[in-house]
Design a protein around this motif. Structure first.
Motif, PDB file in Angstrom:
ATOM      1  N   GLN A 108     -68.260 -31.577 -54.509  1.00  0.00           N
ATOM      2  CA  GLN A 108     -68.192 -30.568 -55.570  1.00  0.00           C
ATOM      3  C   GLN A 108     -68.476 -29.198 -54.953  1.00  0.00           C
ATOM      4  O   GLN A 108     -69.532 -28.988 -54.369  1.00  0.00           O
TER       5      GLN A 108
ATOM      6  N   ARG B  19     -75.658 -34.567 -63.266  1.00  0.00           N
ATOM      7  CA  ARG B  19     -74.614 -34.084 -64.164  1.00  0.00           C
ATOM      8  C   ARG B  19     -73.275 -34.745 -63.852  1.00  0.00           C
ATOM      9  O   ARG B  19     -72.501 -35.064 -64.758  1.00  0.00           O
ATOM     10  N   LEU B  20     -73.018 -34.968 -62.594  1.00  0.00           N
ATOM     11  CA  LEU B  20     -71.796 -35.664 -62.213  1.00  0.00           C
ATOM     12  C   LEU B  20     -71.814 -37.114 -62.695  1.00  0.00           C
ATOM     13  O   LEU B  20     -70.798 -37.638 -63.171  1.00  0.00           O
TER      14      LEU B  20
ATOM     15  N   SER C  10     -77.468 -31.523 -60.011  1.00  0.00           N
ATOM     16  CA  SER C  10     -75.999 -31.514 -59.955  1.00  0.00           C
ATOM     17  C   SER C  10     -75.452 -32.930 -59.856  1.00  0.00           C
ATOM     18  O   SER C  10     -74.444 -33.274 -60.491  1.00  0.00           O
TER      19      SER C  10
ATOM     20  N   ARG D 297     -68.994 -25.138 -55.357  1.00  0.00           N
ATOM     21  CA  ARG D 297     -69.329 -24.022 -56.222  1.00  0.00           C
ATOM     22  C   ARG D 297     -69.402 -22.760 -55.359  1.00  0.00           C
ATOM     23  O   ARG D 297     -69.442 -22.843 -54.139  1.00  0.00           O
TER      24      ARG D 297
ATOM     25  N   SER E 245     -70.080 -32.662 -65.507  1.00  0.00           N
ATOM     26  CA  SER E 245     -69.299 -31.817 -64.613  1.00  0.00           C
ATOM     27  C   SER E 245     -68.412 -32.738 -63.786  1.00  0.00           C
ATOM     28  O   SER E 245     -68.633 -33.946 -63.735  1.00  0.00           O
ATOM     29  N   LYS E 246     -67.404 -32.158 -63.172  1.00  0.00           N
ATOM     30  CA  LYS E 246     -66.409 -32.957 -62.467  1.00  0.00           C
ATOM     31  C   LYS E 246     -66.433 -32.657 -60.977  1.00  0.00           C
ATOM     32  O   LYS E 246     -66.616 -31.507 -60.561  1.00  0.00           O
TER      33      LYS E 246
END
Length: 299
Positions: A13, A48-49, A45, A15, A54-55
């Protein structure tokens, strides 16, 4: 390890100021796995995945035998409980009873008796509005809510944040009882060393978005040691010692060395006719410091 309940392969991921991964991780079923690392290392993070909030940009993530995001994940999420790091401010105007009434409709496995017993054990008044609860009481309430549907997989992000010592001990007991059946799994992020020692079977280290490995807790704590070795003034190739992490002179002819392979290191020292005059096991936070410094290129 037993069968895996979380399988992460090639997960990445990106960012603007942070990159998580690529992550390769297999988390065993029926165990408590603690994810520990410095602030900002990617623990939240990763949660959340796992929740589909989130993706990833690349890779795959399987939970409870299902690939996340392959189809509607609603039924999968009913098998998962989640305690976020902080309270959800949007709920502040709701009473505990109102929040529970809303949440229970989404979970077929909701157990009202379990919910009420947790409220009793944690001494929570559900008639209070959530925004009026103290930080510790809100934490206990949110944990009760996460456990009420008896999830197969429980994700806990800093579960003891705000708890006093009595509430902390109650939480430890509650989580031990939750795990008694043997078919449930906890994945937790925590900064509390004693919490990890009391609960975890496995430990995952994460630093700057990178997974440094997953370790069986007891084996990890037994293998990481600081040794004080007297080589009688000889100049040895200390870095060839098995598991060598760091070392320095500690006065006179004594060399202080940290190893993550204590048994093999002691055999090596014995073969070099070096006397170990003292040894100390490293605590989890000390191990994390060693791994963090190595990951950052300090060692």
């Amino acid at each position: 390890m037993t069968d895996s309940v979380v399988e992460i392969a090639g997960l990445l991921q990106r960012r603007t100021h942070f990159e998580l991964g690529p992550v390769e991780l297999s988390i065993p079923k029926g165990c408590v796995t603690a994810i520990i690392g410095p602030n900002g290392s990617g623990k939240s993070s990763l949660f959340r995945l796992m929740l589909g909030l989130s993706k990833p940009d690349e890779g795959s993530l399987h939970l409870l035998g299902e690939r996340l995001g392959e189809r509607d994940d609603a039924s999968l999420m009913t098998r998962i409980g989640y305690l976020p790091e902080g309270a959800i401010e949007l709920d502040d105007r709701l009473s505990g009873e109102a929040k529970a009434a809303f949440v229970r409709q989404w979970y077929p496995g909701w157990n009202e008796a379990v919910y009420r017993e947790l409220l009793r054990r944690f001494e929570i008044n559900p008639a209070l509005k959530l925004g009026r609860m103290s930080k510790g009481m809100r934490r206990k309430y949110d944990l009760s809510l996460a456990l009420a549907h008896q999830p197969e997989l429980l994700l806990l992000d800093e579960p003891s944040s705000g708890l006093d010592p009595i509430a902390w001990k109650t939480m430890i007991d509650v989580l031990h009882r939750y795990m008694e059946r043997g078919d449930r799994t906890i994945v937790m992020a925590s900064h509390i060393v004693e919490e990890v020692r009391r609960l975890a079977d496995y430990i995952v280290f994460i630093v700057q978005g990178r997974i440094l490995g997953i370790y069986e807790k007891d084996a990890l704590l037994a293998s990481w040691q600081t040794m004080y070795a007297d080589a009688g003034g000889r100049d040895l190739a200390w870095q060839q010692m098995p598991g060598y992490r760091s070392g320095e002179m500690s006065g006179g002819t004594v060399y202080k060395v940290v190893t993550d392979q204590a048994f093999e290191a002691e055999r090596w020292l014995d073969a070099q006719s070096v006397t170990v005059i003292n040894r100390q096991k490293l605590e989890l936070d000390e191990i994390l410091v060693q791994l963090t410094e190595q990951a950052r290129g300090v060692l």
